[in-house]
Scaffold this motif. Structure first.
Motif, short mmCIF file in Angstrom:
data_model
loop_
_atom_site.label_atom_id
_atom_site.label_comp_id
_atom_site.label_asym_id
_atom_site.label_seq_id
_atom_site.Cartn_x
_atom_site.Cartn_y
_atom_site.Cartn_z
N LEU A 28 -18.07 -5.40 14.32
CA LEU A 28 -18.15 -6.27 15.48
C LEU A 28 -19.51 -6.95 15.62
CD1 LEU A 28 -16.30 -4.34 18.32
CD2 LEU A 28 -15.63 -6.47 17.23
N ILE A 29 -20.52 -6.32 15.07
CA ILE A 29 -21.84 -6.93 15.26
C ILE A 29 -22.38 -7.56 13.99
CG2 ILE A 29 -22.47 -5.53 17.27
CD1 ILE A 29 -24.19 -3.84 15.37
N GLU A 30 -21.49 -7.83 13.07
CA GLU A 30 -21.97 -8.53 11.86
C GLU A 30 -22.27 -9.99 12.19
OE1 GLU A 30 -19.14 -8.01 8.75
OE2 GLU A 30 -19.82 -5.96 8.36
N ILE A 31 -23.38 -10.45 11.67
CA ILE A 31 -23.71 -11.87 11.88
C ILE A 31 -24.03 -12.49 10.52
CG2 ILE A 31 -24.51 -11.65 14.27
CD1 ILE A 31 -27.38 -11.57 13.21
N PRO A 32 -24.00 -13.81 10.43
CA PRO A 32 -24.32 -14.46 9.16
C PRO A 32 -25.72 -14.08 8.70
CG PRO A 32 -23.52 -16.06 10.76
CD PRO A 32 -23.69 -14.78 11.48
N PRO A 33 -25.99 -14.17 7.38
CA PRO A 33 -27.28 -13.70 6.86
C PRO A 33 -28.48 -14.49 7.36
CG PRO A 33 -26.02 -14.81 5.15
CD PRO A 33 -25.11 -14.67 6.31
N ASN A 34 -28.27 -15.69 7.80
CA ASN A 34 -29.41 -16.45 8.29
C ASN A 34 -28.97 -17.42 9.38
OD1 ASN A 34 -28.08 -17.94 6.06
ND2 ASN A 34 -29.54 -19.51 6.61
N PRO A 35 -29.89 -17.76 10.28
CA PRO A 35 -29.57 -18.80 11.25
C PRO A 35 -29.47 -20.14 10.53
CG PRO A 35 -31.80 -17.93 11.60
CD PRO A 35 -31.23 -17.20 10.46
N PRO A 36 -28.76 -21.10 11.08
CA PRO A 36 -28.49 -22.33 10.33
C PRO A 36 -29.74 -23.11 9.92
CG PRO A 36 -27.71 -22.48 12.61
CD PRO A 36 -28.07 -21.07 12.37
N ASP A 37 -30.84 -22.93 10.62
CA ASP A 37 -32.01 -23.75 10.31
C ASP A 37 -33.08 -22.99 9.51
OD1 ASP A 37 -32.39 -22.09 12.50
OD2 ASP A 37 -33.97 -23.36 13.33
N GLN A 38 -32.72 -21.82 9.00
CA GLN A 38 -33.73 -21.03 8.29
C GLN A 38 -33.18 -20.45 6.99
OE1 GLN A 38 -35.36 -18.12 11.03
NE2 GLN A 38 -35.56 -19.65 12.65
N ILE A 39 -34.09 -20.18 6.06
CA ILE A 39 -33.69 -19.61 4.78
C ILE A 39 -34.45 -18.30 4.55
CG2 ILE A 39 -33.39 -20.10 2.32
CD1 ILE A 39 -34.28 -22.91 2.86
N PRO A 40 -33.77 -17.27 4.06
CA PRO A 40 -34.49 -16.04 3.74
C PRO A 40 -35.54 -16.29 2.66
CG PRO A 40 -32.12 -15.66 3.73
CD PRO A 40 -32.32 -17.14 3.84
N GLU A 41 -36.65 -15.59 2.76
CA GLU A 41 -37.78 -15.85 1.86
C GLU A 41 -37.41 -15.71 0.39
OE1 GLU A 41 -42.02 -15.03 2.86
OE2 GLU A 41 -41.72 -13.37 1.47
N ARG A 42 -36.59 -14.67 0.07
CA ARG A 42 -36.27 -14.47 -1.36
C ARG A 42 -35.53 -15.67 -1.92
NH1 ARG A 42 -33.08 -11.58 1.83
NH2 ARG A 42 -30.87 -12.12 1.70
N GLN A 43 -34.77 -16.34 -1.05
CA GLN A 43 -34.03 -17.51 -1.50
C GLN A 43 -34.96 -18.70 -1.75
OE1 GLN A 43 -30.52 -17.85 0.92
NE2 GLN A 43 -30.27 -20.02 0.40
N VAL A 44 -36.01 -18.80 -0.95
CA VAL A 44 -36.95 -19.91 -1.10
C VAL A 44 -37.54 -19.92 -2.50
CG1 VAL A 44 -39.17 -20.84 -0.32
CG2 VAL A 44 -37.51 -19.99 1.36
N PHE A 45 -37.96 -18.72 -2.95
CA PHE A 45 -38.64 -18.68 -4.24
C PHE A 45 -37.69 -18.49 -5.42
CE2 PHE A 45 -41.98 -17.93 -1.16
CZ PHE A 45 -42.85 -18.94 -1.53
N ASN A 46 -36.43 -18.74 -5.14
CA ASN A 46 -35.43 -18.65 -6.19
C ASN A 46 -34.86 -20.01 -6.53
OD1 ASN A 46 -34.52 -16.65 -7.78
ND2 ASN A 46 -33.64 -15.47 -6.08
N ASP A 47 -35.47 -21.03 -6.00
CA ASP A 47 -34.90 -22.34 -6.16
C ASP A 47 -36.04 -23.35 -6.27
OD1 ASP A 47 -32.29 -24.15 -5.35
OD2 ASP A 47 -34.16 -25.02 -4.60
N SER A 48 -35.97 -24.20 -7.28
CA SER A 48 -37.12 -25.08 -7.55
C SER A 48 -37.35 -26.07 -6.40
CB SER A 48 -36.92 -25.81 -8.86
OG SER A 48 -35.76 -26.60 -8.79
N ALA A 49 -36.29 -26.58 -5.82
CA ALA A 49 -36.47 -27.55 -4.72
C ALA A 49 -37.10 -26.87 -3.52
CB ALA A 49 -35.14 -28.17 -4.34
N ASP A 50 -36.65 -25.64 -3.24
CA ASP A 50 -37.23 -24.90 -2.12
C ASP A 50 -38.70 -24.58 -2.40
OD1 ASP A 50 -34.91 -24.90 -0.66
OD2 ASP A 50 -34.25 -22.92 -1.30
N ILE A 51 -39.01 -24.26 -3.64
CA ILE A 51 -40.41 -23.94 -3.97
C ILE A 51 -41.28 -25.17 -3.72
CG2 ILE A 51 -41.98 -23.43 -5.89
CD1 ILE A 51 -39.77 -21.58 -7.01
#
Lengths: 470, 1177
Positions: A28-51
């Motif tokens: 019941l209290i599961e929520i999406p992994p991130n809010p729509p306007d933010q990205i988890p840090e590990r994802q940022v450094f896993n993608d060249s455009a984000d980097i």
């Protein structure tokens, strides 16, 4: 009997009910992994455009289009301009400003506080990017080195300014707050060690070519420009001369012949220039120094005005004039204000960018290093490059002392209201006590050469020792 | 021999009973016998239900009078009602019955000739499931009790027992009433229809019937063959008034928890627009602070002191806000400011902590609120688990009441004015002050041609030195207006009731311009219960639209600091003046501020549906569902009209910001209630679950370059835009339960518990368990007490202990995130949108946990006419969940963390209510409450190396005041001096604490020593006057904090007039305040010293002083026009009233408002006077 039945029914029903709920509690209290306007840090450094977005965030953090002073744009100019002898605030009831002019800073001065805070916030992003990029496999090794080099130059530039404003400060190189929040101050020498090692690394990985269009991201020469300046400050004359010489002789940059063009976008003497054409504001200097209706917020002091030799184009091109008629006393008041950047707002007719490093300074670095090496002719040659551009004749200085004095004078008139040069120069050459004692009699105290650490910082990190005299 | 029992309705209930139209005729005093004139009643009475008769408070079995009346009637298969009708016509006797009782009646065939009435009835009802009874000349028809089922083994059915029904005086069945046989442990509980049955019990027992909020009644059974009716009267004691608690109601009598209730009666007297302001001083342990006097602005509440470590001393953080619940729906999380634009400068958004802004509770119309319950201790709040640690405020809106449809109209209007004006220096005094500063600084001549001098002294060199404007009066001196209108329609039958109301409120800002807060509210409530009363449905809906129009100006309070000879802001041509004699006025052009409109429109809808079904006697399943939606539209703009003309360097540019936000809460709470009499006691049990989802989002468009100010309302008219948005999501679930047992009305035990989880916490940290145990002993039930100390009518000691949590943290903070930087300040960098890190993170945080003990003593004297309560509590909050301060070298100012500090709040609360005088026409009641909380940091491992080292000290209050110790003024230099830690005097003290080798010392404590309220209400015939005083004592910032926190005294900044003559002027002066200085860099060494000393001064102990005040918070005077006059114009009631808020203040606190200490230059508390009428039709 009925009573028992009731109780049993109730108990059963309650149990069932509770079980149903308990079983689905987690779901019941599961929520999406991130809010729509933010990205988890590990994802940022896993993608060249984000980097890339994270790295350009570092440059964006200079806030060159914020229209108000920040560590990376205008604040150092403004505060050190007042602390030294370049500008004065005309805002009558603003003790925040006059404390700088009076060299009597209070540790809770808000402009002071934001200098420190703003710098460390961007250093955090640099450290986060350095760590993230080092560990990523999302981009090529070549790009990794390039980006690491760029960030190293930027971090060195931030620490260079911090150490000159505050003295030794906590040397934060990681994002782990458990360690960084409790770091005490490092010595000035260890700060310079980090600066020089960052720059040494940058010089090995950066290329002469700029990584993107224009001169917006550091290249090899940007690393050299800061390196030569650092060597000059550390009195490593040979290295300073060698690096400034290498930069100048590369031929990539040439002095703009018209002083009015020096701070424009694409200036030929720009080594590192950040975009300053915001949709809402442009440079903090333009917004803060240029008057709207009548008096400007800051006026250029007589000390600086008197430093310009007759005919110096910089006195007319880089210092603005506003004449206000006072009908009350029927007199004219002439205001002089810093005018290197000429766009007050987004409607400015020229396109200006925010200058971080320019060739003009490198001539002065080279000249000064050569003067110390006793290569006086070379020194004068380089010095006169700027004098000529300013419409002046060559310097007549002949002895080493005179040449050095001429260079210092030229630094005052060439580099005024630009990144704290005047204040830093007075301090690094040891001239500050004499100059300030003359200019601000009764006010100057040697302790004022270092800004205090903002009160909140010493409060939140009890290990930070305050500078002497505060 | 049959007997008749008439139980008299108590005299004071009479009026209430008579109110609904159809009952009026019944109430002709002095007897309750029915009137004889049949024409008066016939029609009405025939359709009336049986229950109507019950209002007569009669217990009836059968009539003894079967006098000479006879009936003649012949009919074949005629409906029973036809027969009744015939009998009525012939005898004049009236029939009372419930329509539905006759539903199963078979048509009858009768042949009656001069048959005695009794016999006639017996024949008519033969074989029908009906009984009859005759009383006076009325015949009551009731259902026969259901025959007991024959047992399977074929043995003879057990002897039937006592059966009956319990209702209130309006005939509404009381479900769950306890029926005990006196002297035994046998008892039962009534079902949904109010019916009960005690098998195997025969006559000659005495039943003891009790029900919440009703006076316990003893009834001696003389005849068990007929159904008995017990009418319960409302208890006369306030102890038995129902009070709303978590998931239900209880009474003070049997409560073991700490709950305070403020009712609509008290709320309606107060002309405030925010319900929280109506609570000021009325609830022990509750502090209500307002941020400023502007309509709609934020109000902060704190229950029983500070539970959380805060970032900045003296700042109340929202993490301390109680949980708000409106009709079962969680509301306004953390009491967060509604405005996005006003908070965009507030920084720290981790904990939505705003000291300013617009209050989310402003959307509720106080006129629609029935009661506000403040739940304070573990017994009352543990059932809210991780949401309850800061207390709970339960707001219940008005519901319909059965009876004829009635219309109430209330209209009032009246002036507002600031409650305390702050007189500033006039021009002459001001110029003298400036010249003194110039003299002090040694600036003997002012060169008007010197650019710097002219910039610093325009007030002397450019402005007209003979001009005087009282800027304080110009901006805040106005009298504005408050208008409030409220129309409410309610009524219904005993099965279905409704209320619908509409309200309109307009509060005008008292600064110049067309600024006001307009609110429209619609409230409705419906209740329905099935005829068997097992199914109950409640639906409530509140809608409100609020439009708050003000100015997007930066702090307008700064107008007070304007030089009194500052030029007119509007030039002779009617335009904004930007320069005067060459001086630049733009930094002070406050009229331009007022041309920068800001509006916040709030659309709020709060809906609740509650359905319950009684499955078995005492067992009810229910489900509560709630949905609330708050949408805001915000618009702030900077039109060309508010900007100066174009100059060589300056080009005006219009801009506007648009914000849309919405916040939705969905709340579902299934619940099972169980209630039954066991032994000599009553057991109540509750099990329930909660599912809650909160979603909010906002987007902001900043636009500029509008071609025309007329288009500023539309972003599409701009040439440049940026967009920013954000969204939050929180899910929460839990199971909860409560088990209570009241033994013999003497011993009470109450257990509550909850297990819940919140998505705001990281994996493994989401779920927790909370619970409480409460015990109470009503010692006045002891016979020894009853006989020995008869003047003590009530005595209870109670105590409880329990845990709960505090979860006020933003979602997702347990992981590191990055996000695209704000477009406004960070444009694209070479085509790439820059990213920035969002937060430092700590994966392990969870809620703060609170352990609370509460001990209470309740006493009632003289038949409960004097009631008092003394409560002692001690709360300890550990595992502190806070936004932990970090030095910015860590990259961020804070990180969400738990840490092992333990904070204690302990205090005493005393409240007394008395009914001093009560006669037929005269009534005088008083209330008094006082509370004091002592907060203490009891442990904080690693404090000395933490970022809180200079803020807190073990064993001291968390609101202790750390300050420099003022050492007076150096006679020679005229500059403030301070004591160092060693006791020497210095101009430049060190801000570290003494423990850290600095000069800051603990000089006081900011928490209130005590606070409370005192109210008196006197009514005489139609007149009523009520006075309510609020009082508080604490040490708080004084006006000097404002003076030295504003412009530097001596610079171009005005000062409170009172300070004139208090400044040092020459060596040897024994002055209160240091030398004036111009703020010029040429101020000279002493001027410079003074400038810096001024900022030390504002951190010294002198800027704190006693802040004790007694404020006539509310004065209410009303007159009810006698009913006799009203009848002629068709009104039921009419009231004329005057209500006044903040009318008088008694205090030694010098300037500014004692409720907003230290905030000298803000918009002060308003004095509101509202006169109006209230009419009932």
């Amino acid at each position: 009997m009925t009573a028992f039945l009731h109780i049993r029914t109730t108990t059963l029903a309650s149990l069932l009910f509770a079980c149903l709920l308990a079983a689905s509690c987690k779901k019941l209290i599961e929520i999406p992994p991130n809010p729509p306007d933010q990205i988890p840090e590990r994802q940022v450094f896993n993608d060249s455009a984000d980097i890339m977005a994270a790295v350009v965030g570092i440059y964006a953090n200079f806030k060159t289009t914020a229209g108000s002073p920040w560590f990376g744009s205008g604040a150092i100019t403004q505060t050190t301009g007042m602390s030294s002898d370049e500008i004065l605030s005309t805002r009558a009831s603003d003790p925040t400003a006059s404390q700088f002019s009076q060299n009597a800073l209070s540790t809770d001065n808000s402009s002071l506080g934001s200098l420190w805070t703003d710098a460390y916030q961007n250093i955090y992003q640099m450290n986060a990017c350095l760590a993230g990029i080092r560990n990523t496999t999302a981009i090529s090794e070549r790009l990794k080195r390039q980006l690491l080099g760029e960030i190293s130059v930027t971090r060195a530039f931030y620490y260079f300014n911090l150490v000159n404003l505050f003295g030794g400060m906590p040397l934060v190189t990681s994002t782990d707050y458990n360690t960084s929040a409790t770091l005490p101050r490092s010595s000035v020498d260890s700060v310079y060690l980090l600066i020089q090692s960052d720059l040494a690394y940058a010089r090995t990985v950066l290329q002469p070519a700029y990584p993107s269009a224009g001169h917006m991201r550091p290249n090899l020469y940007t690393a050299l420009a800061l390196s030569s300046r650092v060597c000059l400050y550390r009195q490593q004359w040979d290295s300073a001369a060698q690096m400034a010489g290498q930069l100048i002789s590369s031929g990539v940059y040439t002095l703009e012949q018209d002083p009015n063009n020096v701070f424009l976008e694409g200036s030929s003497e720009a080594i590192w220039q950040l975009p300053a054409n915001g949709s809402y504001n442009q440079t903090a200097e333009g917004a803060g120094f240029i008057p709207s209706f009548s008096a400007p917020n800051y006026t250029v002091t007589d000390f600086l005005l008197n430093a310009f030799e007759p005919g110096d184009l910089r006195n007319t091109d880089w210092v603005g004039t506003a004449v206000i008629h006072n009908y009350s006393t029927n007199t004219d008041v002439t205001y002089r204000f810093p005018y290197k950047y000429k766009n007050k707002d987004v409607f400015g007719s020229t396109t200006e960018d925010y200058m971080i490093f320019r060739l003009g300074e490198q001539y002065l670095v080279l000249a000064e290093a050569q003067a110390h090496q006793n290569k006086l002719t070379d020194a004068l040659d380089n010095l006169n490059q700027l004098r000529t551009r300013a419409g002046l004749t060559g310097s007549s200085a002949s002895t080493q002392t005179d040449v050095l004095a001429a260079i210092m004078h030229e630094r005052q008139t060439e580099l005024f209201c630009e990144w704290g040069h005047r204040w830093y120069d007075l301090k690094r050459t040891g001239a500050i006590d004499n100059v300030m004692a003359t200019e601000k009699p009764g006010l100057w105290q040697p302790d004022a050469a270092l800004y205090p650490i903002p009160r909140q910082e010493t409060q939140y990190n009890p290990l930070l020792k305050q500078n002497h005299g505060y | 021999m049959q007997t008749m029992h008439i139980v008299r309705v108590r005299e004071d209930r009479k009026k209430e009973l008579c109110e609904p139209e159809q009952f009026k005729a019944l109430c002709n005093p002095p007897s309750y016998a029915l009137p004889r004139r049949k024409d008066c009643l016939t029609k009405t009475l025939l359709v009336m239900r049986l229950t109507t008769f019950l209002l007569l408070a009669i217990m009836l079995q059968a009539s003894a009078h079967t006098n000479a009346q006879t009936v003649t009637y012949t009919g074949r298969s005629v409906p029973l009602t036809t027969v009744f009708s015939a009998i009525k016509d012939q005898t004049g006797y009236l029939f009372f019955y419930r329509k539905e009782d006759l539903a199963d009646a078979a048509p009858v065939t009768l042949q009656l000739r001069n048959t005695p009435l009794r016999t006639a009835l017996e024949q008519a009802l033969e074989g029908q499931p009906l009984n009859f009874a005759i009383q006076g000349n009325t015949i009551f028809i009731t259902l026969k009790p259901t025959p007991p089922p024959t047992s399977r083994d074929g043995s003879s059915p057990p002897p039937s027992g006592i059966h009956g029904r319990v209702t209130d005086s309006l005939g509404t069945p009381l479900s769950g009433a306890s029926i005990m046989i006196k002297g035994t442990k046998r008892g039962t509980t009534t079902d949904a229809r109010g019916d009960f049955e005690l098998r195997g019990v025969t006559e000659n027992v005495t039943l003891v019937i009790s029900y919440t909020s009703y006076a316990t009644k003893e009834y001696k059974v003389r005849d068990y063959t007929n159904k008995i009716f017990v009418i319960m009267s409302r208890s006369n004691s306030p102890l038995d008034d129902a009070q709303v608690i978590a998931y239900g109601t209880n009474t003070r009598r049997f409560s073991v928890g700490s709950v305070s209730t403020v009712t609509s009666e008290e709320i309606e007297k107060q002309p405030v627009t925010n319900i929280l302001l109506a609570l000021q001083g009325r609830v022990p342990g509750l502090t209500v602070d307002l941020s400023n006097g502007m309509p709609g602005s934020s109000v902060h509440t704190q229950i029983r002191g500070q539970n959380n470590i805060v970032n900045v001393l003296g700042n109340k953080q929202a993490n301390d806000e109680p949980l708000y619940i409106v009709d079962g729906v969680p509301f306004a999380p953390q009491n967060r400011n509604l405005s996005v634009l006003l908070t965009s400068f507030a920084g720290n958004n981790t904990f939505a902590s705003e000291n300013t802004g617009l209050s989310p509770l402003n959307v509720l119309n106080p006129s629609d609120i029935e009661s506000v319950s403040v739940l304070k201790d573990a017994d009352a709040t543990s059932i809210y688990g991780s949401q309850g640690a800061n207390g709970v405020i339960v707001i219940t809106t008005k519901k319909g009441k059965p009876g004829a449809t009635s219309l109430n109209i209330r209209v009032n209007t009246g002036p507002n004015k600031i409650s305390r004006e702050l007189p500033m220096l006039n021009t002459q005094q001001y110029l003298a002050m400036r010249h003194q500063a110039i003299k002090n600084d040694g600036l003997t001549t002012l060169d008007p041609t010197d650019q710097y001098t002219f910039g610093l002294f325009p007030d002397l060199l450019a402005y007209d030195t003979t001009k005087y404007t009282n800027w304080s009066r110009k901006f805040f001196g106005g009298t504005s207006n408050n208008t409030d209108a409220h129309v409410s329609l309610s009524g219904g039958s005993q099965y279905t009731t409704f209320i619908a109301s509409a309200g309109y409120t307009k509060s005008v800002y008292n600064f110049p311009g067309d600024f006001a807060d307009n609110r429209l509210t619609l409230h409705s409530g419906f209740h329905h219960s099935s005829q068997n009363r097992r199914l109950n449905i409640d639906f409530g809906s509140d809608f409100s639209y609020d439009r708050n129009n003000s100015s997007s100006a930066p702090s307008l309070g700064q107008a007070l600091l304007l030089a009194p000879n500052f030029p007119d802001m509007i030039d002779p041509a009617g335009k904004l003046a930007w320069t005067y004699n060459g001086a630049d006025l733009s930094s002070y052009q406050m009229m331009a501020y007022l041309k920068k409109p800001f509006s916040l429109q709030t659309y709020e809808s709060n809906n609740s549906l509650h359905i319950s079904y009684q499955v078995l006697t005492g067992l009810t399943f229910s489900i509560g569902m709630g949905y609330s939606l708050v949408t805001t539209k915000e618009n702030g703009s900077d039109p060309l009209a508010s900007q100066g003309p174009p100059t060589t360097f300056f080009t005006p540019n219009s801009s506007a910001s648009f914000v849309r936000s919405d916040a939705q809460t969905i709340n579902v709470e299934p619940q099972i209630d169980y209630r039954r009499t066991i032994g000599r006691g009553v057991l109540t049990a509750l099990v329930g679950g909660t599912y809650k989802k909160r979603m909010s989002s906002y987007n902001e468009i900043d636009a500029s370059g509008f071609s025309d100010d007329a288009l500023l309302g539309s972003p599409s008219a701009a040439t440049t835009f940026t967009i920013e948005d954000g969204a939050y999501l929180n899910k929460y679930d839990g199971v909860f339960g409560r088990l209570g047992y009241i033994y013999d009305k003497e011993f009470i035990i109450n257990l509550t518990g909850r297990r819940d989880g919140s998505s705001n916490f990281g994996p493994g940290r989401q779920f927790g368990n909370f619970g409480s145990v409460g015990l109470g002993w009503i010692f006045s039930e002891l016979n020894a007490f009853k006989t020995g100390l008869p003047f003590i009518s009530y005595g209870k000691i109670s105590g409880n202990y329990g845990t709960n949590g505090s979860e006020g943290v933003a979602p997702y903070m347990y992981q590191p995130f990055w996000k695209p930087a704000n477009q406004y300040s960070y444009p694209l960098f070479q085509g790439t949108r820059p990213y920035q890190p969002v937060n430092l993170f700590n994966p392990n945080y969870s809620w703060a946990s609170k352990h609370a003990i509460n001990l209470g003593l309740d006493l009632g004297f003289a038949h409960d006419r004097v009631l008092m309560n003394i409560t002692w509590y001690r709360n300890r909050t550990g595992n502190q969940l806070t936004s932990y301060n970090l030095p910015t070298q860590a990259g961020f100012r804070n990180v969400v963390e738990n840490f092992n500090a333990n904070l204690q709040d302990a205090g005493l609360e005393l409240s007394v209510t008395t009914l001093n005088i009560k006669t037929k026409d005269f009534r005088w009641t008083s209330t008094f409450n006082i509370s004091g909380n002592r907060n203490k940091l009891i442990s904080f491992p690693g404090l000395s190396t933490s970022s809180y080292a200079s803020l807190y000290q073990i064993g001291k209050s968390t609101s202790m005041i750390t300050a420099l110790r003022f050492a007076g003024i150096n006679d020679t230099t005229g500059v403030f001096q301070f004591y160092t830690g060693k006791g020497d005097r210095t101009y430049r003290p060190n801000y570290q604490t003494a423990a850290q080798g600095g000069d800051m010392q603990i000089v006081g404590d900011n928490q209130p020593k005590f606070f409370g309220g005192l109210g008196n209400t006197v009514t005489y015939k139609g007149w009523s006057i009520s006075l309510f005083f609020q009082f508080s004592k604490r040490t708080a910032k004084n006006y000097l904090a404002g003076v030295y926190g504003g412009g530097l005294p001596g610079s171009m900044s005005n000062l409170p007039a009172e300070l004139s003559g208090m400044f040092w002027e020459q060596p040897g002066d024994k002055a209160t305040l240091q030398r004036l200085t111009t703020g010029s860099y040429q101020a000279g060494p002493n001027g410079t010293l003074a400038q810096r000393a001024g900022s030390y001064f504002s951190s010294s102990d002198v800027v704190y002083s006693d802040d004790t005040f007694l404020r006539l918070k509310n004065l209410s005077l009303s007159y009810s026009i006698p009913a006799a006059y009203l009848k002629k114009v068709g009104m039921k009631a009419a009231n004329i009233y005057v209500n006044a808020q903040n009318l008088l203040t008694f205090t030694n606190y010098k300037f500014g408002d004692p409720e907003m200490p230290g905030a000298l230059y803000t918009i002060p508390v308003q004095r509101i006077i509202a006169g109006g009428v209230s009419i009932d039709f």
